[in-house]
Design an enzyme around this catalytic site. Structure first.
Site, PDB file in Angstrom:
ATOM      1  N   LYS A 115       0.820  -1.217   0.000  1.00  0.00           N
ATOM      2  CA  LYS A 115       0.000   0.000   0.000  1.00  0.00           C
ATOM      3  C   LYS A 115       0.850   1.261   0.000  1.00  0.00           C
ATOM      4  CE  LYS A 115      -4.462  -1.400   1.729  1.00  0.00           C
ATOM      5  NZ  LYS A 115      -5.537  -1.157   2.690  1.00  0.00           N
ATOM      6  N   LYS A 207      -4.773 -10.528  -7.063  1.00  0.00           N
ATOM      7  CA  LYS A 207      -5.961 -10.593  -6.211  1.00  0.00           C
ATOM      8  C   LYS A 207      -7.049  -9.646  -6.722  1.00  0.00           C
ATOM      9  CE  LYS A 207      -5.776  -8.420  -2.275  1.00  0.00           C
ATOM     10  NZ  LYS A 207      -5.383  -7.927  -0.957  1.00  0.00           N
ATOM     11  N   LYS A 210     -10.414  -3.725  -4.559  1.00  0.00           N
ATOM     12  CA  LYS A 210     -11.123  -2.462  -4.776  1.00  0.00           C
ATOM     13  C   LYS A 210     -10.244  -1.472  -5.505  1.00  0.00           C
ATOM     14  CE  LYS A 210     -13.098  -3.026  -0.181  1.00  0.00           C
ATOM     15  NZ  LYS A 210     -13.083  -2.654   1.222  1.00  0.00           N
TER      16      LYS A 210
END
Ligand code: TYM
Length: 345
Positions: A115, A207, A210
Site C-alpha cells: 500500500k 488478487k 477495490k
C-alpha cells in the site's frame, strides 16, 4: 483455549466498492458462522482513514458496508454490527499494542509495503501501525476466531504475536489478578473453503481488489445482472476446455479462479464442479456461472440499494451495536489498565 469464551470477530473496511472477493472470502463466511458462535462484525472506519478518504464518501461507504452485512444475512439483533470509531476502546487498546509490537515485526508486513508503494516516506503513520489496531479490534473482545480471506493471514499472525508478548511481559501481574492461561487468547484464523483468495478477472495471478483501476477486474456487490453477465463473459480464460479433475487446474490460474468462484457460490467443492463441467468449453461454463452469480448476488445488491435509502435506520443499527460492543470491551480495557499499572476510576 478453554479459559476463553468462544467468540468471532471480523472487520471490513469502508473504502469503496465491496466485491465478490469480500463476499466469498469474508462476508458469506460471517453469515455461516452465526449459527455456531456469538459474532461481532465491524465496519473498520479507523482503518479506512489510514489512507485519504473523502469525508462524504466515507460516511456513505460506512453505511454501504453495513447494508451489505445485513443484505447478505447477518442478523444485527442476535449478533453485533457496528462501526469501529464509535467504540473508543479499539483506539485505546491499539496504543497499548503499539507499545508491545516491535518495529521489526511491523517492518515485515507485506500489506504495508504494497500500500505504501515506492513513496514510503509519504505514507501515514497510521498505515504503518495498522496491524496494531487490527490486533486491538480482535483482542478488545478477547475473540477466539477470526474469519478472513487469505490476504489477512499475516496480520492475524501478528495479532497472535502481540497477544503472546503481552501475556509473557505481564505474566506475573496477569496471574496475580487471577487470570489463568494468560490474559489474551491466541486467536485462530478461519481461512477455508474454495474462495479464500478470489483473483482479478483480468489477471488470474492478481488478487481481486477495490483498488484495481479496471472495473472489469471484479464483480461489485451492487452490480446489476447485465454488469455481472458482461464481466464474467469478458473474464480472461485460456483456450483449453475445463479439466475433469482439480489437478488439471494447476498452472491455469484463470480457470482455477472461476471454478473456485462457482464452487463457493454453489456451496460445493471444485472437484464437484469439475465433475459436472469437465470437458466443457469456457463459453458453456461461463453461461452457467452467469446464471448462478445473478441468482446469488442479484438479491443482495437489490437489498443493499434498498437499505441505503434509509440512512437513519442504518445509523440506528450501528449505534445499538456500538453500545453493545462497548459493554464487552470496556471491562477488558479496564483489566488491561490494571495489568499494565495505569490508574483508572
Ligand atoms: P478488507 O476490508 O480489505 O477486506 C475485507 C475482507 O475481505 C477479504 N478479501 C478477500 N477474500 C478473498 N479474495 C479476495 N480477493 C479478497 N479481498 C478481500 C479480506 O481478507 C477480509 O477478510 N485488515 C482488514 C480489515 C480488518 C479486520 C480487523 C479483519 C480490520 N480489523 C480485525 C479481521 C479482524 C482488511 O483490510 O480487510
Amino acid at each position: 483455549m478453554a479459559a476463553f469464551q468462544e467468540r468471532v470477530f471480523s472487520g471490513v473496511q469502508p473504502t469503496g466498492n465491496l466485491h465478490l472477493g469480500n463476499y466469498l472470502g469474508a462476508i458469506k463466511r460471517f453469515v455461516e458462522l452465526q449459527t455456531k458462535y456469538d459474532c461481532i462484525y465491524c465496519v473498520v472506519d479507523l482503518h479506512a482513514i489510514t489512507v485519504w478518504q473523502d469525508p462524504a464518501e466515507l460516511t456513505k461507504n460506512i453505511r454501504e458496508v453495513t447494508a451489505a452485512f445485513i443484505a447478505c444475512g447477518i442478523d444485527p439483533t442476535k449478533h453485533i454490527v457496528f462501526n469501529q470509531s464509535q467504540v473508543h476502546e479499539h483506539a485505546e487498546l491499539a496504543w497499548v499494542f503499539n507499545c508491545v509490537a516491535r518495529l521489526g515485526w511491523l517492518n515485515r508486513m507485506t500489506q504495508f509495503k504494497e500500500k505504501a508503494g515506492k513513496d514510503r516516506e509519504n505514507a501515514s503513520v497510521g498505515l504503518y501501525a495498522y496491524p496494531s489496531l487490527m490486533a486491538a479490534d480482535i483482542l478488545a473482545y478477547r475473540a477466539t476466531h477470526v474469519p478472513v480471506g487469505e490476504d489477512q493471514k499475516q496480520h492475524l499472525e501478528l495479532t497472535r504475536d502481540i497477544a503472546q508478548k503481552f501475556n509473557n511481559d505481564y505474566a506475573e501481574r496477569i496471574a496475580s489478578l487471577g487470570f489463568k492461561d494468560g490474559f489474551f487468547p491466541l486467536t485462530e484464523p478461519l481461512i477455508s473453503g474454495p474462495a479464500t483468495r478470489v483473483m482479478s478477472f483480468r489477471d488470474g495471478t492478481k488478487k481481486m481488489s477495490k483498488s484495481e483501476p479496471s472495473d472489469y477486474s471484479r464483480i461489485n456487490l451492487t452490480d446489476d445482472a447485465d454488469a455481472i453477465a458482461q464481466k464474467i463473459r469478458k473474464a480472461k480464460t485460456d483456450p483449453e476446455p475445463l479439466p475433469g479433475e482439480e489437478k488439471g487446474l494447476e498452472s491455469r490460474p484463470e480457470a482455477d479462479n472461476l471454478v473456485g468462484i462457482y464452487a463457493a457460490l454453489a456451496d460445493t467443492t471444485p472437484a464437484e464442479v469439475l465433475k459436472q463441467f469437465g470437458g466443457a468449453q469456457f463459453s458453456t461454463f461461463k453461461n452457467a456461472l452467469v446464471d448462478l452469480s445473478v441468482a446469488k448476488l442479484g438479491p443482495i445488491g437489490a437489498e443493499m440499494k434498498r437499505l441505503v435509502q434509509d440512512p437513519a435506520h442504518i445509523d440506528g443499527i450501528l449505534a445499538d451495536g456500538a453500545a453493545r460492543a462497548s459493554k464487552i470491551a470496556a471491562p477488558v480495557i479496564r483489566s488491561v489498565k490494571d495489568i499494565v499499572g495505569l490508574v483508572h476510576s
